[in-house]
Design an enzyme around this catalytic site. Structure first.
Site, PDB file in Angstrom:
ATOM      1  N   GLY A  18       0.770  -1.237   0.000  1.00 29.36           N
ATOM      2  CA  GLY A  18       0.000   0.000   0.000  1.00 29.36           C
ATOM      3  C   GLY A  18       0.798   1.282   0.000  1.00 29.36           C
ATOM      4  CG  ASN A  20       1.393   3.564  -5.764  1.00 32.21           C
ATOM      5  OD1 ASN A  20       1.704   4.641  -6.248  1.00 32.21           O
ATOM      6  ND2 ASN A  20       2.057   2.446  -6.023  1.00 32.21           N
ATOM      7  NE  ARG A  71     -11.731 -13.141 -13.064  1.00 32.93           N
ATOM      8  CZ  ARG A  71     -10.549 -13.210 -12.446  1.00 32.93           C
ATOM      9  NH1 ARG A  71     -10.212 -12.287 -11.587  1.00 32.93           N
ATOM     10  NH2 ARG A  71      -9.711 -14.182 -12.720  1.00 32.93           N
ATOM     11  CG  MET A  96      -1.465  -7.995  -6.469  1.00 30.21           C
ATOM     12  SD  MET A  96      -0.689  -7.148  -7.853  1.00 30.21           S
ATOM     13  CE  MET A  96       0.199  -8.517  -8.565  1.00 30.21           C
ATOM     14  CG  LEU A  99     -10.862  -5.428 -11.377  1.00 31.23           C
ATOM     15  CD1 LEU A  99     -10.641  -3.934 -11.466  1.00 31.23           C
ATOM     16  CD2 LEU A  99     -11.636  -5.794 -10.110  1.00 31.23           C
ATOM     17  CG  HIS A 115       1.391  -1.079 -15.588  1.00 31.29           C
ATOM     18  ND1 HIS A 115       1.159  -2.358 -15.143  1.00 31.29           N
ATOM     19  CD2 HIS A 115       2.348  -1.170 -16.548  1.00 31.29           C
ATOM     20  CE1 HIS A 115       1.953  -3.196 -15.809  1.00 31.29           C
ATOM     21  NE2 HIS A 115       2.677  -2.496 -16.660  1.00 31.29           N
ATOM     22  CD  GLU A 149      -7.335  -6.115 -24.329  1.00 27.65           C
ATOM     23  OE1 GLU A 149      -6.529  -6.823 -24.899  1.00 27.65           O
ATOM     24  OE2 GLU A 149      -8.554  -6.168 -24.526  1.00 27.65           O
TER      25      GLU A 149
HETATM   26  C1  GRF Z   1       3.099  -0.738  -7.610  1.00 27.63           C
HETATM   27  O1  GRF Z   1       4.344  -0.889  -8.229  1.00 27.63           O
HETATM   28  C2  GRF Z   1       2.024  -0.485  -8.630  1.00 27.63           C
HETATM   29  O2  GRF Z   1       2.471   0.208  -9.744  1.00 27.63           O
HETATM   30  C3  GRF Z   1       1.614  -1.877  -9.040  1.00 27.63           C
HETATM   31  O3  GRF Z   1       1.698  -2.635  -7.857  1.00 27.63           O
HETATM   32  C4  GRF Z   1       2.637  -2.030  -6.963  1.00 27.63           C
HETATM   33  C5  GRF Z   1       1.904  -1.788  -5.697  1.00 27.63           C
HETATM   34  O4  GRF Z   1       2.732  -1.280  -4.706  1.00 27.63           O
HETATM   35  N1  GRF Z   1       0.309  -1.863  -9.651  1.00 27.63           N
HETATM   36  P1  GRF Z   1       2.103  -0.630  -3.410  1.00 27.63           P
HETATM   37  O5  GRF Z   1       1.198  -1.713  -2.774  1.00 27.63           O
HETATM   38  O6  GRF Z   1       1.324   0.559  -3.804  1.00 27.63           O
HETATM   39  O7  GRF Z   1       3.257  -0.315  -2.526  1.00 27.63           O
END
Ligand code: GRF
Length: 219
Positions: A18, A20, A71, A96, A99, A115, A149
């Site tokens: 987490g 981000n 799903r 992860m 969807l 990403h 996509e």
């Molecule tokens: C990040 O590198 C993001 O770009 C990718 O998964 C990672 C998540 O990292 N989608 P965090 O959980 O936000 O530390």
């Protein structure tokens, strides 16, 4: 007293550490930021992202995908939780799970993903290792609107970093991650402020006009 319009409510979907999410929480702590984090939803119990949310006083939910037969059923439960919480915009932050098209279309134009690569290069997993193997000299990260996509959809923001000859996966990941934390809040702000117009698969960022925002029906 200064008048501040209501903030857009954001739901963040996580599966792990987490960092981000933390960048979004930190940005939202600024009274001038136009969005607030209203819910953090994880498909994995006990992950550090949930602790970060709790520390920031943000409500959390855990909905484990393994408790659902399909799903679609899992996505429907997430969708219900987000809507119950009054979420208007969804940010995927290290979430992860793939969807379903149904879930994605329900949040069309209102769901962002980050990403760790310069899309459309290196979609999917292990982007840093693949970038090193490919010998690219620039790598980076992308915030884009989510479409059915994987790692596709109109790009709102990107940041590039150099790939050094001395880099391994970890050192490159760290350089990219610092940029992720910078551009995710920035892209969220652009979307919330109604500065994003989608033209085909292109996101055009416009100057803000009066009264524009996520609630603008033209978006
Ligand atoms: C990040 O590198 C993001 O770009 C990718 O998964 C990672 C998540 O990292 N989608 P965090 O959980 O936000 O530390």
């Amino acid at each position: 007293m200064t008048f501040r319009p209501a903030k857009a409510k954001v739901g963040v979907l996580v599966s792990g550490r987490g960092s981000n999410l933390q960048a979004l929480l930190d940005a939202a702590a600024d009274p001038a930021f136009p969005a607030e984090i209203g819910l953090v939803l994880s498909n994995v119990p006990g992950v550090y992202a949930l602790e970060r949310a709790a520390r920031a006083g943000v409500p959390t939910r855990v909905i484990e995908h393994k408790d659902f037969a399909s799903r679609d059923a899992f996505d429907a439960a997430m969708d219900a939780a987000l809507r119950e919480a009054g979420v208007e915009i969804v940010c995927l932050a290290g979430f992860m799970r793939l969807l379903s098209a149904g879930f994605v279309s329900g949040w069309a134009g209102r769901m962002l993903n980050i990403h760790p690569a310069l899309l459309p290069s290196f979609k999917g997993l292990h982007t840093h290792r693949r970038a090193i193997e490919a010998g690219v000299k620039l790598h980076g990260c992308t915030v884009h609107l989510v479409t059915p996509e994987l790692d596709d959809g109109p790009i709102l923001a990107q940041a590039a970093v150099p790939v050094l000859a001395s880099d391994d996966e970890d050192s490159l990941a760290a350089r990219v991650l610092a940029e992720e934390h910078r551009i995710y809040p920035l892209a969220l702000r652009l979307l919330v402020e109604g500065r994003v117009r989608v033209d085909g698969n292109r996101a055009v960022v416009d100057a803000p006009g009066p009264g524009e925002g996520i609630r603008n029906p033209e978006m």
